[in-house]
Design an enzyme around this catalytic site. Sequence first.
Site, PDB file in Angstrom:
ATOM      1  N   GLY A 296      37.760  40.430  47.103  1.00 44.26           N
ATOM      2  CA  GLY A 296      37.591  41.861  46.782  1.00 44.26           C
ATOM      3  C   GLY A 296      38.856  42.573  46.355  1.00 44.26           C
ATOM      4  N   ASP A 318      39.689  38.395  51.174  1.00 43.40           N
ATOM      5  CA  ASP A 318      40.629  37.968  50.128  1.00 43.40           C
ATOM      6  C   ASP A 318      41.730  37.157  50.788  1.00 43.40           C
ATOM      7  OD1 ASP A 318      42.493  37.951  47.781  1.00 43.40           O
ATOM      8  OD2 ASP A 318      41.069  39.401  46.986  1.00 43.40           O
ATOM      9  N   ASP A 349      39.674  32.288  52.399  1.00 38.18           N
ATOM     10  CA  ASP A 349      39.819  31.543  51.146  1.00 38.18           C
ATOM     11  C   ASP A 349      38.415  31.090  50.737  1.00 38.18           C
ATOM     12  OD1 ASP A 349      40.109  29.511  49.251  1.00 38.18           O
ATOM     13  OD2 ASP A 349      42.055  28.890  50.060  1.00 38.18           O
ATOM     14  N   ARG A 365      33.128  40.278  41.969  1.00 37.86           N
ATOM     15  CA  ARG A 365      33.511  41.018  40.754  1.00 37.86           C
ATOM     16  C   ARG A 365      34.813  40.446  40.220  1.00 37.86           C
ATOM     17  NH1 ARG A 365      36.852  45.339  39.254  1.00 37.86           N
ATOM     18  NH2 ARG A 365      36.095  46.530  37.473  1.00 37.86           N
ATOM     19  N   HIS A 369      35.012  34.531  36.458  1.00 40.08           N
ATOM     20  CA  HIS A 369      35.711  34.279  35.182  1.00 40.08           C
ATOM     21  C   HIS A 369      37.102  33.657  35.374  1.00 40.08           C
ATOM     22  CE1 HIS A 369      37.932  38.456  34.637  1.00 40.08           C
ATOM     23  NE2 HIS A 369      38.206  37.897  35.784  1.00 40.08           N
TER      24      HIS A 369
END
Length: 492
Positions: A296, A318, A349, A365, A369
């Site tokens: 996040g 995170d 992790d 989010r 990618h």
Amino acid sequence: MGEGAYHPLRHSEISLMTSPDYFPTLRRLANTINESLDVMEAVFTRSQTPFPSLDFAFNPTHRSEILQRDPEVAGAALNIVAAAAQLSAAVSTPGISLWNASNSFLISACLRVAAELNVAELLRDPGPSGLNAKDIAAPSNADARLLARILRLLATHQIFREVSPNIFANNRISSFLDKGKPTKALFDNRVTRLTGSEGFGGFVELFSDDSYKSAGYLTETILEPRDGVRDLPYTRAFNTHELFYYWLERPENAYKRERFGIGMRQSLTMEAPDAVFQGFPWKSLPEGAILVDVGGGNGHVSMQIAQGNPQLHVVVQDLEHAVDGARQHWEEGFLSSIQEGKVKFQVHDFFTPQPIKDASVFLLRWIVHNWPDNRVVEFLQHLRDAAQPTTRLIVIENVLSLACPPSSSSDADAERTIPGAERAKAPEPLLPNWGVGTAGAYYWDLVVHCWHGGVERTLSEFIDVLAKGGWKLVHVYHSSKTVFSHLEAIPV
Ligand SMILES: C[S@@+](CC[C@H](N)C(=O)[O-])C[C@H]1O[C@@H](n2cnc3c(N)ncnc32)[C@H](O)[C@@H]1O
């Protein structure tokens, strides 16, 4: 040269003879611009609002800026940007087009200078009358003549305005760099100048520094494996073998790490303020539902969602330092949520088993990618293993279009079968993906490659990688208020 050998002049003579008259195409591009302007003007006239001038500073609260988010205005603007760029490419000579393109790295380099020398902030008080390059350079002890040349290149690209010789002022674009802090604080302590900043400065510095340096090695890494391994542009640029995010966690990269987090938060300004509410219906989640913001960062997206949905409990996960940043961000932005025990910060992790087993939503989010398919499958499987049958996975990413018509591709089939997946197509003769109008997605595609070996995916690529990770894509939410779509998946 032999009879059948290629000769560029002869080749162009042949294509001239066979090309139809191109003027109708140029006219159609010009008409697209005019017709789209008519649409924009009608909306602004109807609401008795002047169009924001490029010559004046950006004012986020002005009605004209809010009106720019209107779907009709945004659609017309997209057509204009695409048509203007295509028309400009069509009427320029190839040599000039290629000269400009091959030197566009200088725009990036100059932009970083302007951001790091706090130029937009120095130009805040002088307003439209501007400031002499000498006075802009002085607080940084920089070469005034060189700085004027740098700002002139930017002004030539509509970033800043040269009011009179060597006098520069902010315009609508450059003022968006303004960190919103007193200039004294920016110069007194360079290391903390981005802390708590507004605008787009952190985001711009991140890309015009780390990404810019990495991209310089794209050719070497595509051609020449290092130590027998095909490495990434970023590892070559920064002489490391570490994964980008682990490298950012190093103590010596504290500034870069903070800048990265700030840049991610500032990225929200590219979207309408309510963009995150235009996709998955967060309101449909029941009282006490748990939203896990996986990777996040600052948790700024889940914070926004939680602020609009008080029924939710949030877990921001995170790596260690990023979680510290998230706690601080929530303390500053949504302290009551911490006090009421409605948000938790968890070092996790995502390549290890997911500890939250009763999540209503796992939010990813700008995570998918960043990784090649095999690594995405790994963390999707961890989420799948922790999911209840009712758990939803929400992925927020660009869904990439190709630059050619999609009519016979698997993406076109998927668009027809998955609710919400179908997208508007650009009117001819624009490129089907609106060309330069959507260039941001293709920049992202290569930025994530340079940093992580990641990739922006097409719809069918998402379906494929989700399925391999144990998830089925069931709904896509596109919105004119953002280029980032919500992909909703269920466990299978
Ligand atoms: C592009 S940022 C996105 C942050 C946030 N989701 C957003 O939308 O702004 C990617 C995030 O993934 C985190 N990350 C990278 N590798 C991770 C890992 N193995 N486990 C958990 N988080 C990780 C990074 O620290 C970073 O905060």
